[in-house]
Design a protein around this motif. Structure first.
Motif, PDB file in Angstrom:
ATOM      1  N   THR A   1      48.023  28.263  53.237  1.00 13.70           N
ATOM      2  CA  THR A   1      47.876  28.305  51.780  1.00 13.70           C
ATOM      3  C   THR A   1      48.006  26.888  51.230  1.00 13.70           C
ATOM      4  N   GLY A   2      47.399  26.637  50.096  1.00 15.73           N
ATOM      5  CA  GLY A   2      47.417  25.273  49.556  1.00 15.73           C
ATOM      6  C   GLY A   2      46.588  24.344  50.419  1.00 15.73           C
ATOM      7  N   ALA A   3      45.529  24.903  50.998  1.00 15.08           N
ATOM      8  CA  ALA A   3      44.749  24.186  52.012  1.00 15.08           C
ATOM      9  C   ALA A   3      44.078  22.933  51.463  1.00 15.08           C
ATOM     10  N   ALA A   4      43.813  22.904  50.148  1.00 16.95           N
ATOM     11  CA  ALA A   4      43.143  21.737  49.567  1.00 16.95           C
ATOM     12  C   ALA A   4      44.119  20.665  49.110  1.00 16.95           C
ATOM     13  N   GLY A   5      45.407  20.890  49.307  1.00 22.39           N
ATOM     14  CA  GLY A   5      46.412  19.913  48.890  1.00 22.39           C
ATOM     15  C   GLY A   5      46.592  18.799  49.903  1.00 22.39           C
ATOM     16  N   GLN A   6      47.525  17.896  49.606  1.00 26.14           N
ATOM     17  CA  GLN A   6      47.659  16.746  50.512  1.00 26.14           C
ATOM     18  C   GLN A   6      48.284  17.113  51.854  1.00 26.14           C
ATOM     19  N   ILE A   7      49.239  18.025  51.868  1.00 24.95           N
ATOM     20  CA  ILE A   7      49.774  18.443  53.170  1.00 24.95           C
ATOM     21  C   ILE A   7      48.688  19.196  53.940  1.00 24.95           C
ATOM     22  N   GLY A   8      47.956  20.048  53.233  1.00 27.80           N
ATOM     23  CA  GLY A   8      46.865  20.777  53.876  1.00 27.80           C
ATOM     24  C   GLY A   8      45.894  19.837  54.579  1.00 27.80           C
TER      25      GLY A   8
ATOM     26  N   LEU B   1      43.680  29.719  52.154  1.00 27.60           N
ATOM     27  CA  LEU B   1      43.889  30.345  50.840  1.00 27.60           C
ATOM     28  C   LEU B   1      44.100  29.255  49.803  1.00 27.60           C
ATOM     29  N   GLU B   2      43.334  29.344  48.740  1.00 31.39           N
ATOM     30  CA  GLU B   2      43.498  28.398  47.626  1.00 31.39           C
ATOM     31  C   GLU B   2      43.360  29.142  46.303  1.00 31.39           C
ATOM     32  N   ILE B   3      43.753  28.487  45.235  1.00 36.44           N
ATOM     33  CA  ILE B   3      43.491  29.042  43.913  1.00 36.44           C
ATOM     34  C   ILE B   3      42.003  28.792  43.605  1.00 36.44           C
ATOM     35  N   PRO B   4      41.407  29.596  42.710  1.00 43.45           N
ATOM     36  CA  PRO B   4      39.948  29.479  42.499  1.00 43.45           C
ATOM     37  C   PRO B   4      39.493  28.052  42.204  1.00 43.45           C
TER      38      PRO B   4
ATOM     39  N   LEU C   1      52.768  28.686  54.675  1.00 43.46           N
ATOM     40  CA  LEU C   1      52.744  28.811  53.222  1.00 43.46           C
ATOM     41  C   LEU C   1      53.110  27.465  52.601  1.00 43.46           C
ATOM     42  N   VAL C   2      52.072  26.716  52.295  1.00 42.54           N
ATOM     43  CA  VAL C   2      52.242  25.334  51.825  1.00 42.54           C
ATOM     44  C   VAL C   2      52.088  25.235  50.309  1.00 42.54           C
ATOM     45  N   GLY C   3      51.134  25.968  49.757  1.00 39.08           N
ATOM     46  CA  GLY C   3      50.878  25.901  48.314  1.00 39.08           C
ATOM     47  C   GLY C   3      52.035  26.466  47.520  1.00 39.08           C
ATOM     48  N   ALA C   4      52.473  25.727  46.515  1.00 39.27           N
ATOM     49  CA  ALA C   4      53.591  26.176  45.684  1.00 39.27           C
ATOM     50  C   ALA C   4      53.442  25.551  44.314  1.00 39.27           C
ATOM     51  N   ARG C   5      54.284  25.995  43.398  1.00 38.54           N
ATOM     52  CA  ARG C   5      54.258  25.453  42.054  1.00 38.54           C
ATOM     53  C   ARG C   5      55.277  24.320  41.965  1.00 38.54           C
TER      54      ARG C   5
ATOM     55  N   PRO D   1      53.355  38.017  45.663  1.00 39.94           N
ATOM     56  CA  PRO D   1      52.072  38.605  46.097  1.00 39.94           C
ATOM     57  C   PRO D   1      51.657  38.177  47.506  1.00 39.94           C
ATOM     58  N   GLN D   2      52.018  36.967  47.900  1.00 37.16           N
ATOM     59  CA  GLN D   2      51.664  36.559  49.268  1.00 37.16           C
ATOM     60  C   GLN D   2      52.481  37.368  50.278  1.00 37.16           C
ATOM     61  N   GLY D   3      53.756  37.610  49.982  1.00 34.01           N
ATOM     62  CA  GLY D   3      54.580  38.468  50.855  1.00 34.01           C
ATOM     63  C   GLY D   3      53.980  39.865  50.950  1.00 34.01           C
TER      64      GLY D   3
ATOM     65  N   VAL E   1      57.476  28.808  55.586  1.00 32.36           N
ATOM     66  CA  VAL E   1      57.309  28.385  54.198  1.00 32.36           C
ATOM     67  C   VAL E   1      57.639  26.893  54.092  1.00 32.36           C
ATOM     68  N   VAL E   2      56.660  26.147  53.597  1.00 35.31           N
ATOM     69  CA  VAL E   2      56.805  24.704  53.377  1.00 35.31           C
ATOM     70  C   VAL E   2      56.973  24.420  51.878  1.00 35.31           C
ATOM     71  N   GLY E   3      56.252  25.165  51.067  1.00 32.66           N
ATOM     72  CA  GLY E   3      56.240  24.937  49.615  1.00 32.66           C
ATOM     73  C   GLY E   3      57.618  25.127  49.000  1.00 32.66           C
ATOM     74  N   ASN E   4      58.010  24.202  48.169  1.00 33.55           N
ATOM     75  CA  ASN E   4      59.351  24.211  47.584  1.00 33.55           C
ATOM     76  C   ASN E   4      59.463  25.097  46.351  1.00 33.55           C
ATOM     77  N   PRO E   5      60.695  25.592  46.074  1.00 32.90           N
ATOM     78  CA  PRO E   5      61.911  25.530  46.901  1.00 32.90           C
ATOM     79  C   PRO E   5      61.786  26.434  48.131  1.00 32.90           C
TER      80      PRO E   5
ATOM     81  N   ASN F   1      70.280  24.117  52.698  1.00 35.93           N
ATOM     82  CA  ASN F   1      69.065  24.189  51.893  1.00 35.93           C
ATOM     83  C   ASN F   1      68.179  22.979  52.153  1.00 35.93           C
ATOM     84  N   HIS F   2      66.862  23.134  52.090  1.00 36.21           N
ATOM     85  CA  HIS F   2      65.969  21.975  52.069  1.00 36.21           C
ATOM     86  C   HIS F   2      65.995  21.409  50.651  1.00 36.21           C
ATOM     87  N   SER F   3      67.032  20.629  50.374  1.00 35.42           N
ATOM     88  CA  SER F   3      67.220  20.046  49.038  1.00 35.42           C
ATOM     89  C   SER F   3      68.193  18.893  49.221  1.00 35.42           C
TER      90      SER F   3
HETATM   91  P1  NAX Z   1      49.614  19.462  46.568  1.00 34.53           P
HETATM   92  O1  NAX Z   1      49.868  19.650  45.112  1.00 34.53           O
HETATM   93  O2  NAX Z   1      48.834  18.303  47.057  1.00 34.53           O
HETATM   94  O3  NAX Z   1      48.887  20.768  47.125  1.00 34.53           O
HETATM   95  C1  NAX Z   1      49.299  22.059  46.822  1.00 34.53           C
HETATM   96  C2  NAX Z   1      48.085  22.952  46.910  1.00 34.53           C
HETATM   97  O4  NAX Z   1      48.526  24.299  46.764  1.00 34.53           O
HETATM   98  C3  NAX Z   1      47.051  22.691  45.807  1.00 34.53           C
HETATM   99  O5  NAX Z   1      45.780  22.485  46.405  1.00 34.53           O
HETATM  100  C4  NAX Z   1      47.090  23.979  44.982  1.00 34.53           C
HETATM  101  O6  NAX Z   1      45.811  24.311  44.455  1.00 34.53           O
HETATM  102  C5  NAX Z   1      47.544  24.976  46.024  1.00 34.53           C
HETATM  103  N1  NAX Z   1      48.114  26.217  45.463  1.00 34.53           N
HETATM  104  C6  NAX Z   1      48.874  26.370  44.357  1.00 34.53           C
HETATM  105  N2  NAX Z   1      49.151  27.659  44.153  1.00 34.53           N
HETATM  106  C7  NAX Z   1      48.569  28.346  45.151  1.00 34.53           C
HETATM  107  C8  NAX Z   1      48.481  29.727  45.476  1.00 34.53           C
HETATM  108  N3  NAX Z   1      49.049  30.658  44.711  1.00 34.53           N
HETATM  109  N4  NAX Z   1      47.806  30.071  46.579  1.00 34.53           N
HETATM  110  C9  NAX Z   1      47.185  29.144  47.340  1.00 34.53           C
HETATM  111  N5  NAX Z   1      47.230  27.826  47.078  1.00 34.53           N
HETATM  112  C10 NAX Z   1      47.911  27.437  46.005  1.00 34.53           C
HETATM  113  O7  NAX Z   1      51.056  19.545  47.248  1.00 34.53           O
HETATM  114  P2  NAX Z   1      51.491  19.048  48.709  1.00 34.53           P
HETATM  115  O8  NAX Z   1      51.860  17.622  48.647  1.00 34.53           O
HETATM  116  O9  NAX Z   1      50.471  19.478  49.692  1.00 34.53           O
HETATM  117  O10 NAX Z   1      52.852  19.861  48.892  1.00 34.53           O
HETATM  118  C11 NAX Z   1      52.874  21.265  49.016  1.00 34.53           C
HETATM  119  C12 NAX Z   1      54.291  21.793  48.937  1.00 34.53           C
HETATM  120  O11 NAX Z   1      55.091  21.310  49.993  1.00 34.53           O
HETATM  121  C13 NAX Z   1      55.033  21.403  47.655  1.00 34.53           C
HETATM  122  O12 NAX Z   1      55.706  22.557  47.151  1.00 34.53           O
HETATM  123  C14 NAX Z   1      56.041  20.396  48.139  1.00 34.53           C
HETATM  124  O13 NAX Z   1      57.192  20.346  47.315  1.00 34.53           O
HETATM  125  C15 NAX Z   1      56.362  20.958  49.504  1.00 34.53           C
HETATM  126  N6  NAX Z   1      57.019  20.042  50.458  1.00 34.53           N
HETATM  127  C16 NAX Z   1      57.944  20.579  51.287  1.00 34.53           C
HETATM  128  C17 NAX Z   1      58.579  19.844  52.273  1.00 34.53           C
HETATM  129  C18 NAX Z   1      59.586  20.441  53.183  1.00 34.53           C
HETATM  130  O14 NAX Z   1      60.160  19.693  53.966  1.00 34.53           O
HETATM  131  N7  NAX Z   1      59.866  21.742  53.173  1.00 34.53           N
HETATM  132  C19 NAX Z   1      58.313  18.389  52.396  1.00 34.53           C
HETATM  133  C20 NAX Z   1      57.022  17.968  51.779  1.00 34.53           C
HETATM  134  C21 NAX Z   1      56.659  18.635  50.484  1.00 34.53           C
HETATM  135  O15 NAX Z   1      57.330  17.990  49.439  1.00 34.53           O
END
Ligand code: NAX
Length: 328
Positions: free
Chosen positions: A10-17, A41-44, A86-90, A111-113, A128-132, A186-188
């Protein structure tokens, strides 16, 4: 030939993706003999960017990549999913309270769960990578009652790797000399990197360091605030190192920890080390045969106890907040 493993990102178009997908497709996630099918999986609004990344993946001609599907529908993206990243987060916007942040992420991870619960493969493993991350994992887990709870994990491997690197630098050793380091909690910023059980080339790491002031005032805050330091230096948050840690986390979970070593994973607590049962907290774990176990019997000194307790307190507060929102 083997059936491809379905890896949903998820969040495949983001920088981690962007840093992650090429490594998954090249075989670094599961092994050089395991074909993968990517389900993105990405948002539209970001589907088109994901399609661009998929074009580049095609252009790599990875022999192990058996296909790429892109969707903005979680029920499609998690269909038959074996490994869910699960990378994409708010992200936290300026002035956003913690409650608002947790609620916004509840709108993603619940909804993803549910989609994982309804559509993923029997053997699904979730990172789950997306924070928190820890609490997002808890939300997804709660929405997936038919999936064994221990399949939901949160990433603290980046913190673990950061701690390895800082400790190696301090002691003039290399990361491969170091074993048995632990990230607790916690990852914090409250996370606790623990070197009291770590070994450096066979010696106790805390004895090698022999500098409690460095530990308290330098090592721990450097590891805990490394994410902010990266943003300050790079102008963007950690991406390649986070992707690397996600690869490490899943690779270790699937393929096991080395003999006489362990790793750190955010996992549902079974009550070990006084961490309340159910919250997703980082522990020292060994992995074998595709499952993990908490390392038992470690003596926790007062220095460590206070720090583990503080991070766990933050996690229970987050859990109570999402409980208040009806998410768990
Ligand atoms: P980006 O903002 O570059 O990418 C996030 C992507 O997720 C965007 O393309 C967005 O469209 C997509 N997205 C948003 N809502 C979505 C949904 N409902 N379904 C599918 N995709 C969705 O962020 P990026 O730098 O890639 O970081 C992603 C997440 O990793 C953030 O929450 C960030 O805080 C978290 N991190 C976690 C780390 C950890 O160690 N656990 C370290 C790195 C990173 O900070």
């Amino acid at each position: 030939t083997r059936t491809p493993v379905n890896v949903t990102v998820t969040g495949a178009a983001g920088q981690i993706g962007y840093a992650l997908l090429f490594r998954v497709a090249s075989g670094q996630l599961l092994g050089a003999d395991v074909p993968v099918r990517l389900r993105l999986l990405e948002i539209p609004q970001a589907v088109q960017a994901a399609e661009g990344t998929a074009m580049e993946l095609d252009d790599c001609a990875f022999p192990l990549l058996s296909g790429i599907d892109i969707s903005d529908d979680a029920n499609v993206a998690f269909d038959g999913c074996n490994i869910a990243l699960l990378v994409g987060a708010r992200p936290r916007a300026k002035g956003m309270e913690r409650g608002d942040l947790l609620e916004a992420n509840g709108g993603i991870f619940k909804p993803q769960g549910q989609a994982i619960n309804g559509h993923a493969a029997e053997d699904v493993k979730v990172l789950v990578v997306g924070n928190p991350a820890n609490t997002n994992a808890l939300i997804a887990q709660a929405a997936a009652p038919d999936v064994p709870g221990e399949r939901f994990t949160a990433m603290t491997r980046l913190d673990h790797n950061r701690a390895l690197s800082q400790l190696a630098r301090k002691t003039g050793s290399t990361v491969s000399d170091i074993s048995r380091l632990t990230i607790w909690g916690n990852h914090s910023a409250t996370q606790y990197p623990d070197i009291f059980h770590a070994r450096i080339a066979g010696k106790n790491a805390a004895e090698v360091v022999n500098d409690e002031k460095w530990l308290a005032d330098d090592f721990i805050p450097t590891v805990a605030k490394r994410g902010a330091a990266i943003i300050e230096a790079r102008g963007a948050s950690s991406a390649a190192s986070a992707a690397n840690a996600a690869i490490d986390h899943v690779h270790t979970w699937v393929n096991g920890t080395p003999e006489r070593d362990w790793t750190s994973m955010g996992i549902p607590s079974d009550g070990s080390y006084g961490v309340p049962e159910g919250i997703i907290s980082s522990f020292p774990v060994t992995c074998a045969g595709g499952s993990y176990e908490i390392v038992q019997g470690l003596e926790i000194n007062d220095f460590s106890r206070a720090r583990i307790d503080a991070s766990v307190r933050e996690l229970t507060e987050e859990r109570d907040a999402v409980r208040g929102l009806g998410l768990v």
